[in-house]
Scaffold this active site. Structure first.
Site, short mmCIF file in Angstrom:
data_model
loop_
_atom_site.label_atom_id
_atom_site.label_comp_id
_atom_site.label_asym_id
_atom_site.label_seq_id
_atom_site.Cartn_x
_atom_site.Cartn_y
_atom_site.Cartn_z
N ARG A 1 -24.39 -24.20 7.57
CA ARG A 1 -25.82 -23.36 7.69
C ARG A 1 -25.28 -22.05 8.49
O ARG A 1 -26.28 -21.37 8.89
CB ARG A 1 -26.92 -24.19 8.14
CG ARG A 1 -27.36 -25.29 7.32
CD ARG A 1 -28.57 -26.12 7.91
NE ARG A 1 -28.77 -27.24 7.23
CZ ARG A 1 -29.81 -27.99 7.47
NH1 ARG A 1 -30.93 -27.54 8.17
NH2 ARG A 1 -30.12 -29.16 6.81
N GLY A 2 -24.01 -22.07 8.78
CA GLY A 2 -23.86 -20.89 9.79
C GLY A 2 -24.04 -20.90 11.34
O GLY A 2 -23.89 -20.01 11.89
N THR B 1 -20.94 -20.05 13.35
CA THR B 1 -20.43 -18.88 13.17
C THR B 1 -21.27 -17.91 14.16
O THR B 1 -20.90 -17.09 14.78
CB THR B 1 -20.62 -18.19 11.78
OG1 THR B 1 -19.60 -18.78 11.00
CG2 THR B 1 -20.28 -16.79 11.62
N SER C 1 -10.16 -29.16 18.26
CA SER C 1 -9.91 -30.43 17.59
C SER C 1 -9.45 -30.44 15.94
O SER C 1 -8.78 -31.37 15.63
CB SER C 1 -11.40 -31.34 17.67
OG SER C 1 -12.38 -30.26 17.04
N GLU C 2 -9.71 -29.43 15.40
CA GLU C 2 -9.35 -29.12 14.21
C GLU C 2 -8.80 -27.72 13.99
O GLU C 2 -9.42 -26.74 14.02
CB GLU C 2 -10.60 -29.05 12.98
CG GLU C 2 -11.26 -30.49 13.22
CD GLU C 2 -10.55 -31.49 12.25
OE1 GLU C 2 -9.49 -30.97 11.61
OE2 GLU C 2 -10.96 -32.62 12.20
N TYR D 1 -10.70 -22.40 13.85
CA TYR D 1 -11.07 -21.18 14.75
C TYR D 1 -10.28 -19.90 14.37
O TYR D 1 -10.52 -19.05 14.79
CB TYR D 1 -10.67 -21.82 16.12
CG TYR D 1 -11.73 -22.72 16.63
CD1 TYR D 1 -12.86 -22.22 16.99
CD2 TYR D 1 -11.60 -23.96 16.65
CE1 TYR D 1 -13.99 -23.12 17.55
CE2 TYR D 1 -12.27 -24.92 17.04
CZ TYR D 1 -13.63 -24.21 17.54
OH TYR D 1 -14.58 -25.53 17.99
N PHE E 1 -9.96 -28.88 28.70
CA PHE E 1 -11.27 -28.67 29.26
C PHE E 1 -12.22 -28.54 28.10
O PHE E 1 -13.34 -27.90 28.31
CB PHE E 1 -11.00 -27.06 29.81
CG PHE E 1 -10.56 -25.93 29.02
CD1 PHE E 1 -11.36 -25.27 28.16
CD2 PHE E 1 -9.25 -25.53 29.04
CE1 PHE E 1 -10.71 -24.35 27.11
CE2 PHE E 1 -8.58 -24.67 28.11
CZ PHE E 1 -9.50 -23.97 27.24
#
Length: 411
Positions: free
Chosen positions: A91-92, A95, A118-119, A123, A411
């Site tokens: 749903r954005g 972002t 994590s994935e 990014y 972190f």
């Protein structure tokens, strides 16, 4: 988007953090760890996405100072605690939170943002490129020895409780920070992360232990580790689980590793996070049996291209015009002339009609920034375009780092 973004308040922290826990599988940390992250959370830098009274998204940032090539410490946003509830994905929200966060980072005057992912594929679209890597090492100490440098036998080793050793260890770490890109100068409170040792997370290993390396009464190195005992029909085969090893000179470093190799009733040394240029790989007698595995660690995003590139130095003289693509932070879009050497640098915007030498996205600049990814590799992959013959070789040498970047803790 069906949620409102707002700054985190202390009163909402529990619900906000529970949303993050659920987004990462719903297994809560030990109380000690949860308390630490609560104390370290900078609420004024944390965002919650709210659908009515329900928190459905989280994002935060820590205020760091990160070492860059040349030894300067650059104000850096450490992006963290990013999650979206499964009920509100696509749903954005992510972002929107990244947009608000990077705008805030820019307003604060921080030229760089970093994160651990994590994935990894998430990014890149926000301009983050993999900028440092680390090794996992699992060493069979029954078949691997060490060849140590002169002076190793002169180093005194002694046990100390982690809590009592911490001030001296932090002093050693602080001296090491400027010499390796990617290290974070620890602000007050972050030293607690070093000795965080929840019993629930030990998985059969001992409590954390610490050994100090000393010369002439001065602490010149340290090792934090735990021992996991194990036996089979043939006898003991325990594992030494290395958390961190740092030293100010080669002899002290070798002495600490020799100690870790020689702990009674063990046959394996396991280190999950070591620099890719860790000197121990040159001390061992058989590197094949160290089972080195590499993975990416720190993702880097230049929020202010000019200020970030001026903050570091360059191994060789460089004078290139970079045509930078950055749709997510359009203030970076365009052409920048970078000039610099080992003493400093200048990076100024130039007219888009000026001839460019290299064309690349800000994501690739993030990968290049700490000197851990070769420009030649990015060019060979088609992620950097050479517009002037020889520009890749020239800039590639300049962007490199004599010491591999490394993030010593998460972190």
């Amino acid at each position: 988007m069906t949620a409102d973004l707002r700054e985190l308040s202390q009163g909402d922290w529990e619900q906000w953090y529970k949303t993050l826990d659920v987004a990462f599988g719903g297994v809560a940390e030990a109380p000690e760890e949860r308390e630490l992250w609560r104390d370290l959370t900078e609420c004024e830098r944390s965002i919650g996405a709210w659908d009515g009274e329900t928190c459905v998204g989280t994002a935060g940032a820590f205020s760091f100072r990160m070492s860059v090539p040349g030894g300067a410490l650059v104000d850096t946003a450490g992006v963290t605690m990013v999650g979206v509830a499964a009920t509100h994905r696509r749903r954005g929200l992510l972002t929107a939170m990244m947009r608000r966060q990077l705008d805030d980072v820019r307003e604060r005057g921080e030229a760089v943002a970093v994160l651990t992912a994590s994935e990894p594929e998430i990014y890149g679209r926000f301009g983050y490129g993999a900028g440092s890597f680390h090794h996992r090492m699992e060493i069979d100490t029954t078949r691997v020895g060490l060849t140590v440098p002169p002076g190793t036998d002169d180093v005194r080793l002694r046990y100390e409780t982690p809590a009592k050793a911490l001030p001296a260890c932090e002093a050693v770490y602080a001296r090491r920070v400027p010499g390796r890109p990617g290290l974070m100068a620890r602000r007050p409170g972050w030293e607690r992360l070093v000795t965080l040792d929840p019993p629930a997370d030990r998985n059969g290993a001992s409590p954390q232990q610490c050994v100090l390396a000393e010369r002439d009464g001065e602490v010149v190195g340290f090792a934090f580790y735990a021992v996991k005992p194990e036996w089979d029909a043939q006898g003991p085969k325990g594992t030494v689980k290395v958390q961190d090893v740092e030293a100010l000179d080669p002899a002290a470093y070798a002495a600490l590793w020799r100690f870790l190799f020689d702990i009674d009733l063990t046959s394996t040394v396991l280190a999950l996070n070591r620099p890719v240029d860790d000197p121990v790989a040159q001390l061992v007698t058989n590197v094949r049996r160290c089972d080195l595995r590499t993975r990416e660690s720190l993702y880097v995003r230049l929020v202010d291209v000019g200020a970030a590139l001026e903050a570091r130095t360059y191994q060789t003289p460089v004078d290139v015009v970079l045509d930078v693509e950055d749709a997510f932070c359009p203030w970076n879009q365009g052409r920048w002339r970078l000039t610099g050497d080992t003493k400093g640098a200048s990076c100024k915007r130039v007219d888009d009609s000026a001839p460019a030498d290299l064309a690349l996205a800000v994501r690739e600049l993030g990968s290049l920034y700490l000197g851990g990814v070769p420009l030649t590799q990015l060019a060979a992959a088609g992620r950097v375009r050479e517009l002037r013959q020889g520009a890749v070789a020239e800039a590639g040498l300049a962007f490199g780092s004599a010491v591999a970047p490394w993030l010593s803790h998460g972190f």
